[in-house]
Scaffold this motif. Structure first.
Motif, PDB file in Angstrom:
ATOM      1  N   GLY B 229       2.587 -13.425  16.108  1.00  0.00           N
ATOM      2  CA  GLY B 229       2.065 -12.087  15.834  1.00  0.00           C
ATOM      3  C   GLY B 229       3.114 -11.149  15.256  1.00  0.00           C
ATOM      4  N   ARG B 230       2.662 -10.136  14.599  1.00  0.00           N
ATOM      5  CA  ARG B 230       3.552  -9.110  14.003  1.00  0.00           C
ATOM      6  C   ARG B 230       2.967  -7.738  14.333  1.00  0.00           C
ATOM      7  NH1 ARG B 230       5.629 -13.191  13.192  1.00  0.00           N
ATOM      8  NH2 ARG B 230       6.246 -14.232  11.273  1.00  0.00           N
ATOM      9  N   THR B 231       3.873  -6.740  14.530  1.00  0.00           N
ATOM     10  CA  THR B 231       3.390  -5.370  14.649  1.00  0.00           C
ATOM     11  C   THR B 231       3.990  -4.581  13.501  1.00  0.00           C
ATOM     12  OG1 THR B 231       3.333  -5.584  17.029  1.00  0.00           O
ATOM     13  CG2 THR B 231       3.226  -3.355  16.159  1.00  0.00           C
ATOM     14  N   ARG B 232       3.133  -3.836  12.826  1.00  0.00           N
ATOM     15  CA  ARG B 232       3.599  -3.082  11.657  1.00  0.00           C
ATOM     16  C   ARG B 232       3.368  -1.595  11.915  1.00  0.00           C
ATOM     17  NH1 ARG B 232       3.637  -3.486   5.840  1.00  0.00           N
ATOM     18  NH2 ARG B 232       3.659  -5.740   6.096  1.00  0.00           N
ATOM     19  N   LEU B 233       4.449  -0.801  11.697  1.00  0.00           N
ATOM     20  CA  LEU B 233       4.317   0.663  11.785  1.00  0.00           C
ATOM     21  C   LEU B 233       4.371   1.207  10.371  1.00  0.00           C
ATOM     22  CD1 LEU B 233       4.493   3.484  13.223  1.00  0.00           C
ATOM     23  CD2 LEU B 233       6.958   3.247  13.022  1.00  0.00           C
ATOM     24  N   SER B 234       3.373   2.013  10.024  1.00  0.00           N
ATOM     25  CA  SER B 234       3.364   2.611   8.686  1.00  0.00           C
ATOM     26  C   SER B 234       3.350   4.129   8.805  1.00  0.00           C
ATOM     27  CB  SER B 234       2.122   2.159   7.905  1.00  0.00           C
ATOM     28  OG  SER B 234       2.102   0.760   7.831  1.00  0.00           O
ATOM     29  N   ILE B 235       4.202   4.761   8.008  1.00  0.00           N
ATOM     30  CA  ILE B 235       4.241   6.232   7.974  1.00  0.00           C
ATOM     31  C   ILE B 235       3.832   6.679   6.574  1.00  0.00           C
ATOM     32  CG2 ILE B 235       5.759   8.264   8.056  1.00  0.00           C
ATOM     33  CD1 ILE B 235       7.410   6.815  10.152  1.00  0.00           C
ATOM     34  N   ASN B 236       2.802   7.493   6.521  1.00  0.00           N
ATOM     35  CA  ASN B 236       2.386   8.040   5.218  1.00  0.00           C
ATOM     36  C   ASN B 236       3.122   9.358   4.979  1.00  0.00           C
ATOM     37  OD1 ASN B 236       0.459   5.993   4.672  1.00  0.00           O
ATOM     38  ND2 ASN B 236      -0.901   6.999   6.150  1.00  0.00           N
ATOM     39  N   LEU B 237       3.648   9.455   3.784  1.00  0.00           N
ATOM     40  CA  LEU B 237       4.433  10.655   3.452  1.00  0.00           C
ATOM     41  C   LEU B 237       3.593  11.638   2.654  1.00  0.00           C
ATOM     42  CD1 LEU B 237       7.648   8.782   2.283  1.00  0.00           C
ATOM     43  CD2 LEU B 237       7.230   9.824   4.523  1.00  0.00           C
ATOM     44  N   LYS B 238       3.905  12.935   2.824  1.00  0.00           N
ATOM     45  CA  LYS B 238       3.152  13.947   2.067  1.00  0.00           C
ATOM     46  C   LYS B 238       3.485  13.863   0.584  1.00  0.00           C
ATOM     47  CE  LYS B 238       1.616  17.400   5.282  1.00  0.00           C
ATOM     48  NZ  LYS B 238       1.948  18.631   5.993  1.00  0.00           N
ATOM     49  N   ALA B 239       4.805  13.654   0.299  1.00  0.00           N
ATOM     50  CA  ALA B 239       5.220  13.542  -1.103  1.00  0.00           C
ATOM     51  C   ALA B 239       5.807  12.163  -1.333  1.00  0.00           C
ATOM     52  CB  ALA B 239       6.283  14.609  -1.405  1.00  0.00           C
ATOM     53  N   PRO B 240       5.456  11.540  -2.452  1.00  0.00           N
ATOM     54  CA  PRO B 240       5.970  10.185  -2.692  1.00  0.00           C
ATOM     55  C   PRO B 240       7.489  10.153  -2.865  1.00  0.00           C
ATOM     56  CG  PRO B 240       4.737  11.015  -4.597  1.00  0.00           C
ATOM     57  CD  PRO B 240       4.585  12.044  -3.516  1.00  0.00           C
ATOM     58  N   ASP B 250      15.739  -2.341   5.979  1.00  0.00           N
ATOM     59  CA  ASP B 250      14.712  -2.940   6.837  1.00  0.00           C
ATOM     60  C   ASP B 250      13.350  -2.273   6.658  1.00  0.00           C
ATOM     61  OD1 ASP B 250      15.835  -0.599   7.804  1.00  0.00           O
ATOM     62  OD2 ASP B 250      15.215  -1.019   9.869  1.00  0.00           O
ATOM     63  N   VAL B 251      13.296  -1.248   5.822  1.00  0.00           N
ATOM     64  CA  VAL B 251      12.043  -0.506   5.658  1.00  0.00           C
ATOM     65  C   VAL B 251      11.425  -0.866   4.302  1.00  0.00           C
ATOM     66  CG1 VAL B 251      10.991   1.796   5.574  1.00  0.00           C
ATOM     67  CG2 VAL B 251      12.956   1.367   7.074  1.00  0.00           C
ATOM     68  N   GLU B 252      10.083  -0.994   4.300  1.00  0.00           N
ATOM     69  CA  GLU B 252       9.368  -1.289   3.047  1.00  0.00           C
ATOM     70  C   GLU B 252       8.838   0.013   2.489  1.00  0.00           C
ATOM     71  OE1 GLU B 252       5.962  -3.924   3.183  1.00  0.00           O
ATOM     72  OE2 GLU B 252       7.140  -5.271   4.472  1.00  0.00           O
ATOM     73  N   LEU B 253       8.870   0.127   1.173  1.00  0.00           N
ATOM     74  CA  LEU B 253       8.255   1.290   0.529  1.00  0.00           C
ATOM     75  C   LEU B 253       7.120   0.780  -0.353  1.00  0.00           C
ATOM     76  CD1 LEU B 253       8.379   4.361  -0.147  1.00  0.00           C
ATOM     77  CD2 LEU B 253       9.853   3.743  -2.073  1.00  0.00           C
ATOM     78  N   SER B 254       5.926   1.413  -0.214  1.00  0.00           N
ATOM     79  CA  SER B 254       4.785   0.958  -1.008  1.00  0.00           C
ATOM     80  C   SER B 254       5.007   1.298  -2.478  1.00  0.00           C
ATOM     81  CB  SER B 254       3.500   1.607  -0.501  1.00  0.00           C
ATOM     82  OG  SER B 254       3.571   3.008  -0.688  1.00  0.00           O
ATOM     83  N   ALA B 255       4.274   0.652  -3.346  1.00  0.00           N
ATOM     84  CA  ALA B 255       4.483   0.800  -4.789  1.00  0.00           C
ATOM     85  C   ALA B 255       4.296   2.246  -5.248  1.00  0.00           C
ATOM     86  CB  ALA B 255       3.514  -0.122  -5.540  1.00  0.00           C
ATOM     87  N   ASP B 256       3.327   2.951  -4.603  1.00  0.00           N
ATOM     88  CA  ASP B 256       3.107   4.352  -5.005  1.00  0.00           C
ATOM     89  C   ASP B 256       4.079   5.322  -4.330  1.00  0.00           C
ATOM     90  OD1 ASP B 256       2.185   4.335  -2.452  1.00  0.00           O
ATOM     91  OD2 ASP B 256       0.152   5.024  -2.907  1.00  0.00           O
ATOM     92  N   GLY B 257       4.993   4.770  -3.511  1.00  0.00           N
ATOM     93  CA  GLY B 257       6.032   5.590  -2.898  1.00  0.00           C
ATOM     94  C   GLY B 257       5.574   6.455  -1.754  1.00  0.00           C
ATOM     95  N   THR B 258       4.303   6.312  -1.286  1.00  0.00           N
ATOM     96  CA  THR B 258       3.818   7.221  -0.242  1.00  0.00           C
ATOM     97  C   THR B 258       3.864   6.625   1.162  1.00  0.00           C
ATOM     98  OG1 THR B 258       1.572   6.477  -0.583  1.00  0.00           O
ATOM     99  CG2 THR B 258       2.246   8.457  -1.793  1.00  0.00           C
ATOM    100  N   VAL B 262       7.671  -0.583   8.741  1.00  0.00           N
ATOM    101  CA  VAL B 262       8.585  -1.559   9.343  1.00  0.00           C
ATOM    102  C   VAL B 262       7.735  -2.574  10.100  1.00  0.00           C
ATOM    103  CG1 VAL B 262      10.737  -0.271   9.582  1.00  0.00           C
ATOM    104  CG2 VAL B 262       8.928   0.011  11.288  1.00  0.00           C
ATOM    105  N   VAL B 263       8.193  -3.822  10.122  1.00  0.00           N
ATOM    106  CA  VAL B 263       7.458  -4.897  10.788  1.00  0.00           C
ATOM    107  C   VAL B 263       8.341  -5.494  11.861  1.00  0.00           C
ATOM    108  CG1 VAL B 263       6.426  -7.169  10.474  1.00  0.00           C
ATOM    109  CG2 VAL B 263       6.134  -5.420   8.722  1.00  0.00           C
ATOM    110  N   GLN B 264       7.729  -5.688  13.016  1.00  0.00           N
ATOM    111  CA  GLN B 264       8.476  -6.336  14.087  1.00  0.00           C
ATOM    112  C   GLN B 264       7.731  -7.581  14.543  1.00  0.00           C
ATOM    113  OE1 GLN B 264      10.364  -3.921  17.068  1.00  0.00           O
ATOM    114  NE2 GLN B 264       9.493  -5.196  18.690  1.00  0.00           N
ATOM    115  N   ALA B 265       8.459  -8.670  14.720  1.00  0.00           N
ATOM    116  CA  ALA B 265       7.828  -9.922  15.149  1.00  0.00           C
ATOM    117  C   ALA B 265       7.392  -9.813  16.603  1.00  0.00           C
ATOM    118  CB  ALA B 265       8.796 -11.081  14.975  1.00  0.00           C
ATOM    119  N   GLY B 266       6.416 -10.619  16.972  1.00  0.00           N
ATOM    120  CA  GLY B 266       6.006 -10.706  18.370  1.00  0.00           C
ATOM    121  C   GLY B 266       5.050  -9.628  18.781  1.00  0.00           C
ATOM    122  N   ALA B 267       3.807  -9.753  18.352  1.00  0.00           N
ATOM    123  CA  ALA B 267       2.805  -8.764  18.725  1.00  0.00           C
ATOM    124  C   ALA B 267       2.672  -8.725  20.225  1.00  0.00           C
ATOM    125  CB  ALA B 267       1.470  -9.116  18.091  1.00  0.00           C
TER     126      ALA B 267
END
Lengths: 253, 314
Positions: B229-240, B250-258, B262-267
């Motif tokens: 399992g994996r747990t993923r935390l996503s934060i949406n930003l007001k400005a890209p 260790d942090v992923e940024l979505s293509a649109d920058g918003t 972060v993903v952690q193993a072991g749900a």
């Protein structure tokens, strides 16, 4: 021996018969009665006696067998084909039952019904033509053996068939002609020698002749030969069924 | 520690059909007494063949099956009287009543008539009011209950449910899950196959994944979720954001920058370090529009192992 299972299957099958009573008992009784009205009561008195037996009475044993053979095969084949067709056969295949128990249940119920049918037709026939039974015990014995044999044959057909059409084809296109040509309406002695010899390859000729002997004590073929042929038929069907269950043919994947 | 003997033990089970198709390629499986075991796999993976081999519908090409201490071939009477099977297809005797068909099943499996037991089974399955109804008059869901009642009529200790909730509405599915749990409470071991991964996730103690006739994996559900399992935390930003600040590898940024994630193993084994990410986001002067956490489901694990998304299964 799983007697509970034998009982369950037997009663289940008899219940099915009860549900389809008209189709399985009334219709063969009516059609046999029609034969008796036409050939026995109407035309019979104008025909010569056969082997010292009035014609109307002469055809009674053959007509009983005609109905019993056809009904045995179609009822027993339907009894096992229907669960194969609907898929409910899974339950019998996954149950703690042996081949013997399955046969006792299915074939036992079908044979019971055939026997009942035979006796009902016998009683009905008596309303149309006078006759007496010379060897009643042997008559019942023959009727039982023949019912069981043809129910086994029907069971085989029900396992072999892969469509409803085949279930109907065998009784209609094989059994009925063989019974007609097996001396139901005539004595084999009345045939030209060539056709008499050909008739002896028809196993049903022996059944009709032997069964008629139990009524009137007259036979073209030695009754012991007829009995042996009946038993051989029974043994052949039993063997085939045991082999089918052993190999799982058409039943288990 | 000595583990108690399994209630069902399958060793080297192989089945090659007459057509040459291999449905099972050497399956070894032990089922623990009293557990709910879910067998997952795409269509044609061998689930139904496996059940058929245990129940006597399929003749194995090789291997041995022992059910509750009895070899299913040599000692078939004892073995089969302990097994109940609810097949996938709705195969019922259309013209019989519910009461007659369930009593028939009990007799067929060698049990003395016991109307008290049959009544209990029918009541538990909410079928009592329908006991005199002819089966053809019942709805699909009710017919499935009848099949379950038939399988329970002879008081089996092992119950196979082959796709029990296929084509069943949500309410009935919930009912069925509750019933399965009650049965386990009564000591019945349950082996179910399913397409619905949420069903396995909801119900099972252990999960087996089968694919192309092989057991890919057998594991405790919790362990499986923790391991894969994996747990993923996503934060949406007001400005890209145009690019990630340095040192945020260790942090992923979505293509649109918003969206930052972060993903952690072991749900279930722990949440990602949410506070740390928040502090970094605040320190960088970024404004937060929303936060989501998602835990991978058994479905994702299944896809990872079998390589086919469940919804793409035939």
């Amino acid at each position: 021996m799983n007697l509970h299972a034998v009982r369950a299957i037997y009663l289940f099958e008899l219940h099915r018969t009860w549900r389809t009573l008209f189709q399985s008992i009334a219709s063969p009784v009516i059609s046999t009665s029609l034969y008796l009205v036409v050939f026995g009561a109407a035309i019979g008195p104008r025909l010569a006696e056969v082997g010292g037996v009035p014609y109307g009475a002469y055809i009674v044993p053959g007509l009983i067998l005609l109905a019993v053979l056809t009904e045995s095969v179609s009822n027993a084949s339907f009894g096992i084909y229907l669960p194969r067709f609907t898929g409910t056969i899974y339950e019998v295949l996954s149950a703690p039952v042996s081949v013997a128990e399955v046969l006792l249940g299915y074939v036992g119920a079908a044979a019971t019904k055939s026997l009942m049918l035979g006796l009902v037709i016998l009683a009905t026939a008596r309303l149309f033509v006078p006759f007496s039974i010379a060897h009643p015990v042997e008559m019942l014995g023959f009727l039982m053996l023949i019912s069981v044999s043809f129910c086994l044959l029907g069971f085989l057909l029900g396992i072999w068939a892969d469509g409803f059409e085949r279930l109907q084809v065998v009784p209609m296109l094989v059994l009925t002609p063989l019974t007609f040509l097996g001396g139901t309406f005539y004595s084999l002695d009345m045939l030209p020698p060539v056709w008499r010899t050909v008739s002896l390859f028809n196993p049903i000729a022996y059944l009709v002749d032997g069964f008629r002997w139990t009524f009137y004590g007259v036979a073209v073929i030695d009754v012991r030969v007829s009995l042996a042929i009946t038993l051989a038929l029974l043994a052949a069907c039993l063997t085939a069924i045991v082999v089918i269950f052993r190999t799982g043919h058409r039943l288990r994947a | 520690m000595d583990s108690p003997p399994p209630i069902l033990s399958i060793t080297g089970l192989t089945k090659t059909y007459a057509s040459g198709q291999t449905a099972l390629a050497g399956v070894d499986l032990s089922i623990r007494r009293g557990e709910i075991f879910a067998l997952l796999g795409p269509n044609g993976a061998g689930k139904t063949t496996l059940i058929g081999a245990v129940c006597g519908l399929v003749r194995p090409s090789a291997g041995r099956i022992v059910a509750d201490g009895h070899d299913v071939e040599r000692d078939f009477r004892a073995a089969r009287s302990r097994i109940g099977l609810v097949p996938q297809e709705l195969a019922t005797d259309m013209f019989e009543t519910v009461w007659a068909t369930v009593n028939f099943s009990r007799g067929l499996f060698g049990r003395r008539a016991d109307s008290g037991h049959v009544e209990r089974v029918l009541r538990e399955l909410s079928l009592w009011e329908k006991k005199d109804a002819v089966i053809s008059s019942l709805s699909g869901g009710m017919k499935r209950r009848v099949l379950i009642a038939k399988a329970l009529a002879h008081e089996p200790t092992i119950l196979f449910l082959d796709e029990p909730t296929a084509g069943v509405d949500v309410e009935l599915r919930r009912d069925m899950w509750a019933m399965v749990r009650r049965l386990r409470g009564q000591g019945v071991t349950i082996i179910l196959t399913t397409h619905y991964i949420e069903e396995a996730e909801e119900m099972a103690d252990r999960i087996g994944i089968i694919n192309r006739g092989r057991l890919v994996l057998v594991e405790e559900k919790e362990a499986l979720m923790a391991r894969f399992g994996r747990t993923r935390l996503s934060i949406n930003l007001k400005a890209p954001l145009v690019a990630l600040p340095p040192g945020w590898g260790d942090v992923e940024l979505s293509a649109d920058g918003t969206t930052l994630s972060v993903v952690q193993a072991g749900a279930g084994a722990g949440e990602p370090d949410i506070a740390a990410l928040f502090r970094r986001v605040a320190a960088a002067g970024l404004e937060i529009a929303g936060v989501t956490t998602t835990r991978s489901s058994l479905e994702d694990i299944f896809v990872e192992l079998v390589g086919t998304p469940a919804e793409d299964l035939p």
